[in-house]
Design a protein around this motif. Structure first.
Motif: not given
Length: 391
Positions: A151-179
């Motif tokens: 959710s775009p409402d929750l992601l800004p809080a989850l980023r840089v959250s020191l594990g305070l909201l839960g234990i991340m087990t998988r992450v999805t990243l927005a990447c760019v073509p390799r360079y």
């Protein structure tokens, strides 16, 4: 009792249990066990934080066995990886899929979850931290359930959250073509470096410098994209001044064989040079024996609630000391300078800020604390250090 230590040896903790779960369900089961026992649980990445964010009396988990690429879509640029994947492994997996991160720091041994949770970053006024690339995550919640967050409402809080909201087990990243990148390293007197600073930041995609206090010499480094594709994944090493070209994920990192402790503050970009000059003067006057360099980098403004770059273009200034030497007196003598320039501390590096200090520095700090209480009312994911700041 089992013990755990961070990379530099500055944080040593005893805990009731050290565990290395093999999958998400085992992580969830461990959290449920902790909840039933009224115990706390924290996750250790690679131990590259210099403050006690990890130590928990109940259990310390490592996600080293939760590693690997789950899915990559070169068309959309999105990739999902297990959260315990080390950064150097993750960027190799992305490279194999024709993808890359748009920016990295000069250390790539952290776990993905740890790098995201603490705001690990590189340099470049057009680039944010690795956390800004997070577009989705799976959490083990304080009740031991699995929760997918995009959710775009929750992601800004989850980023840089020191594990305070839960234990991340998988992450999805927005990447760019390799360079590929061209790296150039050169040395010059610090006064010349500062005279050219604005030009060098504007002229390169990525620019930083290290100031060596005993010699008063600066070592500058620039990284810029090139069109040519290297023949091999691993470029030749660059030792000292010179140039080389290679795939970005192999050019960004530097080897860090000597262990150290570190303090880093993020200040508004417009006061970065003045803050550095004040730090330089204090070090020359009061700490002439310190030989470790001071690092100067840039960051784009972002919207992560606990990001040191939240809402403002940023300069980060880092000071270091050998892990075998005392560092607290040195760091605490410099810290008021950073604070006087509106500095915000890096969450994984030394600082002495209180909760009140942090609430004043981060506009959405109290909102994050309220969300933490909603996600984890019993404080399952609070170490004693974090409890003093976020409970």
């Amino acid at each position: 009792m089992p013990s755990w230590s961070n990379w530099s040896g500055s944080v040593i903790a005893e805990t009731a249990r050290l565990a290395a779960p093999a999958d998400e369900e085992e992580v969830a089961a461990l959290v449920r066990e902790a909840a039933a026992a009224g115990a706390t649980v924290r996750v250790a990445g690679s131990g590259h934080s210099f403050v006690p964010v990890v130590p928990a009396e109940g259990a310390i988990l490592t996600l080293d066995r939760l590693a690997g690429l789950l899915h990559a879509d070169p068309a959309s640029g999105r990739a999902t990886l297990l959260a315990g994947t080390k950064l150097h492994e993750a960027t190799h997996f992305l490279w194999e899929q024709g993808l890359a991160l748009p920016n990295q720091g000069d250390v790539d041994t952290q776990s993905l979850a740890g790098a995201i949770a603490t705001g690990t970053h590189g340099t470049g006024p057009g680039y944010g931290s690795i956390s800004t690339r997070l577009v989705g995550a799976r959490l083990v919640t304080a009740s031991g359930d699995l929760l997918d967050v995009d959710s775009p409402d929750l992601l800004p809080a989850l980023r840089v959250s020191l594990g305070l909201l839960g234990i991340m087990t998988r992450v999805t990243l927005a990447c760019v073509p390799r360079y590929a990148l061209r790296e150039r390293v050169w040395q010059h007197p610090i006064d010349e470096c500062l005279e050219q600073l604005e030009h060098n930041i504007a002229s390169h995609d990525h620019y930083e410098f290290f100031w060596f206090p005993r010699s008063d010499i600066a070592e500058s480094k620039s990284l810029d994209p090139v069109d040519a594709e290297p023949d091999t994944e691993d470029p030749p090493p660059l030792e000292g001044p010179g140039e080389r070209v290679g795939w970005a994920h192999r050019i960004y990192p530097s080897v860090r064989e000597l262990r150290f402790n570190e303090m880093e503050y993020a200040v508004p970009a417009e006061v970065g040079p003045a803050c550095f000059r004040a730090v330089r003067q204090r070090m020359k006057e009061r700490h002439p024996k310190v030989g470790w360099p001071v690092e100067y980098r840039t960051l784009a403004a972002d919207d992560a609630w606990l990001s040191p770059a939240f809402g403002r273009a940023t300069v980060t200034i880092s000071v270091h000391q050998d892990a075998a030497r005392p560092y607290r007196e040195f760091f605490t003598d410099l810290e008021p300078i950073f604070r006087s320039y509106g500095g915000r501390p890096h969450w994984g590096k030394f600082h002495t800020c209180t909760r009140a200090d942090l609430a004043a520095a981060y506009p959405r700090f109290e909102e994050l604390c309220a969300l933490r209480r909603e996600f984890d009312p019993a404080g399952r994911f609070l170490s004693p250090y974090l409890a003093a700041l976020f409970a």
